[in-house]
Motif scaffolding. Structure first.
Motif, PDB file in Angstrom:
ATOM      1  N   VAL A   1       0.985  -1.231   0.062  1.00  0.00           N
ATOM      2  CA  VAL A   1       0.119  -0.014  -0.020  1.00  0.00           C
ATOM      3  C   VAL A   1       0.775   1.073   0.069  1.00  0.00           C
ATOM      4  CG1 VAL A   1      -1.738   1.331   1.220  1.00  0.00           C
ATOM      5  CG2 VAL A   1      -1.838  -1.068   1.245  1.00  0.00           C
ATOM      6  N   LEU A   2       2.115   1.193   0.481  1.00  0.00           N
ATOM      7  CA  LEU A   2       2.789   2.477   0.797  1.00  0.00           C
ATOM      8  C   LEU A   2       3.996   2.459   0.246  1.00  0.00           C
ATOM      9  CD1 LEU A   2       2.211   2.752   4.729  1.00  0.00           C
ATOM     10  CD2 LEU A   2       1.061   3.948   3.112  1.00  0.00           C
TER      11      LEU A   2
ATOM     12  N   MET B   1       0.577   3.616   8.627  1.00  0.00           N
ATOM     13  CA  MET B   1      -0.888   3.313   8.590  1.00  0.00           C
ATOM     14  C   MET B   1      -1.394   2.952   7.143  1.00  0.00           C
ATOM     15  SD  MET B   1      -3.377   3.491  10.865  1.00  0.00           S
ATOM     16  CE  MET B   1      -4.777   3.774   9.539  1.00  0.00           C
ATOM     17  N   ALA B   2      -1.845   1.796   6.746  1.00  0.00           N
ATOM     18  CA  ALA B   2      -2.115   1.417   5.529  1.00  0.00           C
ATOM     19  C   ALA B   2      -3.610   0.435   5.636  1.00  0.00           C
ATOM     20  CB  ALA B   2      -1.109   0.568   5.022  1.00  0.00           C
ATOM     21  N   VAL B   3      -4.494   0.496   4.807  1.00  0.00           N
ATOM     22  CA  VAL B   3      -5.593  -0.574   4.835  1.00  0.00           C
ATOM     23  C   VAL B   3      -5.591  -1.012   3.158  1.00  0.00           C
ATOM     24  CG1 VAL B   3      -8.079  -0.693   4.800  1.00  0.00           C
ATOM     25  CG2 VAL B   3      -6.748   0.595   6.546  1.00  0.00           C
TER      26      VAL B   3
ATOM     27  N   ASP C   1      -7.953  14.221   5.564  1.00  0.00           N
ATOM     28  CA  ASP C   1      -9.411  14.262   6.133  1.00  0.00           C
ATOM     29  C   ASP C   1      -9.651  13.240   7.006  1.00  0.00           C
ATOM     30  OD1 ASP C   1      -9.679  16.579   4.820  1.00  0.00           O
ATOM     31  OD2 ASP C   1     -10.666  16.024   3.005  1.00  0.00           O
ATOM     32  N   PHE C   2      -9.144  11.900   6.633  1.00  0.00           N
ATOM     33  CA  PHE C   2      -9.364  10.682   7.362  1.00  0.00           C
ATOM     34  C   PHE C   2      -8.883  11.011   8.737  1.00  0.00           C
ATOM     35  CE2 PHE C   2      -7.158   7.006   9.129  1.00  0.00           C
ATOM     36  CZ  PHE C   2      -8.079   6.231   9.609  1.00  0.00           C
ATOM     37  N   TYR C   3      -7.656  11.652   9.158  1.00  0.00           N
ATOM     38  CA  TYR C   3      -7.503  11.627  10.622  1.00  0.00           C
ATOM     39  C   TYR C   3      -8.137  12.691  11.098  1.00  0.00           C
ATOM     40  CZ  TYR C   3      -3.229   8.905   9.345  1.00  0.00           C
ATOM     41  OH  TYR C   3      -2.422   7.763   9.018  1.00  0.00           O
TER      42      TYR C   3
ATOM     43  N   GLN D   1       2.551  12.012  10.593  1.00  0.00           N
ATOM     44  CA  GLN D   1       2.822  12.731   9.309  1.00  0.00           C
ATOM     45  C   GLN D   1       1.644  12.192   8.318  1.00  0.00           C
ATOM     46  OE1 GLN D   1       4.756  15.179   8.526  1.00  0.00           O
ATOM     47  NE2 GLN D   1       6.363  15.282  10.451  1.00  0.00           N
ATOM     48  N   ALA D   2       0.790  12.899   8.025  1.00  0.00           N
ATOM     49  CA  ALA D   2      -0.300  12.458   7.218  1.00  0.00           C
ATOM     50  C   ALA D   2       0.059  12.635   5.914  1.00  0.00           C
ATOM     51  CB  ALA D   2      -1.603  13.148   7.405  1.00  0.00           C
ATOM     52  N   ARG D   3       0.078  11.904   4.946  1.00  0.00           N
ATOM     53  CA  ARG D   3      -0.113  11.910   3.464  1.00  0.00           C
ATOM     54  C   ARG D   3      -1.224  12.833   3.267  1.00  0.00           C
ATOM     55  NH1 ARG D   3       2.027   6.552   0.128  1.00  0.00           N
ATOM     56  NH2 ARG D   3       3.815   6.290   1.740  1.00  0.00           N
TER      57      ARG D   3
ATOM     58  N   ASN E   1      -3.592  12.812   0.797  1.00  0.00           N
ATOM     59  CA  ASN E   1      -4.877  12.189   0.636  1.00  0.00           C
ATOM     60  C   ASN E   1      -5.694  11.602   1.895  1.00  0.00           C
ATOM     61  OD1 ASN E   1      -2.704   9.989   0.540  1.00  0.00           O
ATOM     62  ND2 ASN E   1      -4.206   8.847   0.937  1.00  0.00           N
ATOM     63  N   ALA E   2      -4.791  11.633   2.973  1.00  0.00           N
ATOM     64  CA  ALA E   2      -5.403  10.935   4.338  1.00  0.00           C
ATOM     65  C   ALA E   2      -5.590  12.186   5.101  1.00  0.00           C
ATOM     66  CB  ALA E   2      -4.298   9.817   4.918  1.00  0.00           C
TER      67      ALA E   2
ATOM     68  N   GLN F   1     -10.844  -0.432   1.873  1.00  0.00           N
ATOM     69  CA  GLN F   1     -10.907   1.047   2.451  1.00  0.00           C
ATOM     70  C   GLN F   1     -12.256   1.385   2.567  1.00  0.00           C
ATOM     71  OE1 GLN F   1      -7.985   3.086  -0.039  1.00  0.00           O
ATOM     72  NE2 GLN F   1      -6.173   1.765   0.935  1.00  0.00           N
ATOM     73  N   GLY F   2     -12.258   2.395   3.662  1.00  0.00           N
ATOM     74  CA  GLY F   2     -13.729   2.870   3.915  1.00  0.00           C
ATOM     75  C   GLY F   2     -14.527   2.128   4.571  1.00  0.00           C
ATOM     76  N   LEU F   3     -14.335   1.039   5.178  1.00  0.00           N
ATOM     77  CA  LEU F   3     -15.350   0.404   5.970  1.00  0.00           C
ATOM     78  C   LEU F   3     -14.887   0.546   7.428  1.00  0.00           C
ATOM     79  CD1 LEU F   3     -14.543  -2.944   3.976  1.00  0.00           C
ATOM     80  CD2 LEU F   3     -16.458  -1.580   3.692  1.00  0.00           C
TER      81      LEU F   3
END
Ligand SMILES: CC(C)(COP(=O)(O)OP(=O)(O)OC[C@H]1O[C@@H](n2cnc3c(N)ncnc32)[C@H](O)[C@@H]1OP(=O)(O)O)[C@@H](O)C(=O)NCCC(=O)NCCS
Length: 147
Positions: free
Chosen positions: A26-27, A77-79, A118-120, A111-113, A115-116, A84-86
């Motif tokens: 994923v990363l 962190m990787a899903v 808004d998730f955090y 350290q958020a990418r 794209n992530a 993802q989204g579950l």
């Protein structure tokens, strides 16, 4: 969520292999980074967690490292893409927040990418500052949450 998800710590060599493979897939892999680049020299001193389904398939991973007596950091962190989204990412974050509290840490940083971010934010983190650009393309943001 359609599947029964359990958060556990990888224990066996086989579990660690699956854990690091998801982290890599994923990363790292999408950016053509070499196998092995998904690991660093703080693996032994960190706490690891993975989300598994009823078939023990690894669907999400995360690592918690300890930066100081007050501060812990969430990393890697990787899903898995098709799950993802579950709610798996949120479960992993909450699990690691509890681990950090158990170790008396007062703040969790990451350290958020881009794209992530808004998730955090949905998990209660706020942006501290725009930080570094990885591989010339992935903007990161330092985020934190008081525990
Ligand atoms: C970012 C990531 C870890 C989130 O995990 P996830 O399991 O997909 O997220 P969840 O399903 O637990 O989402 C929790 C909430 O955040 C939202 N959310 C998840 N990813 C989002 C995103 N990229 N942008 C905006 N909102 C997002 C969900 O809709 C959900 O909202 P809700 O509570 O209102 O329903 C995962 O998508 C991922 O691995 N992405 C690719 C790798 C990556 O960028 N990792 C982070 C490196 S810092």
């Amino acid at each position: 969520m359609s599947k029964n998800i359990l958060i556990k710590e990888p224990q066996t060599a086989k579990e660690f292999e699956a854990y690091f493979l998801l982290r890599y897939n994923v990363l790292r892999k999408p950016w053509n980074q070499a196998p092995g680049s998904e690991r660093d020299d703080q693996e032994d001193s960190s706490i690891h967690a993975m989300a598994v389904d009823e078939n023990q398939e690894v669907l999400g991973v995360a690592r918690l490292q300890f930066n100081s007596p007050e501060e812990a950091q969430l990393r890697y962190m990787a899903v898995k893409e098709n799950t993802q989204g579950l709610g798996i990412g949120r479960k992993l974050v909450e699990h690691m927040e509890e681990k950090a509290r158990q170790q008396n840490r007062k703040v969790l940083v990451l350290q958020a990418r881009e794209n992530a971010v808004d998730f955090y934010k949905k998990c209660g983190y706020t942006i501290v500052e725009k930080s570094f650009l990885m591989w010339g393309e992935i903007q990161h943001y330092l985020m934190s949450k008081q525990l």
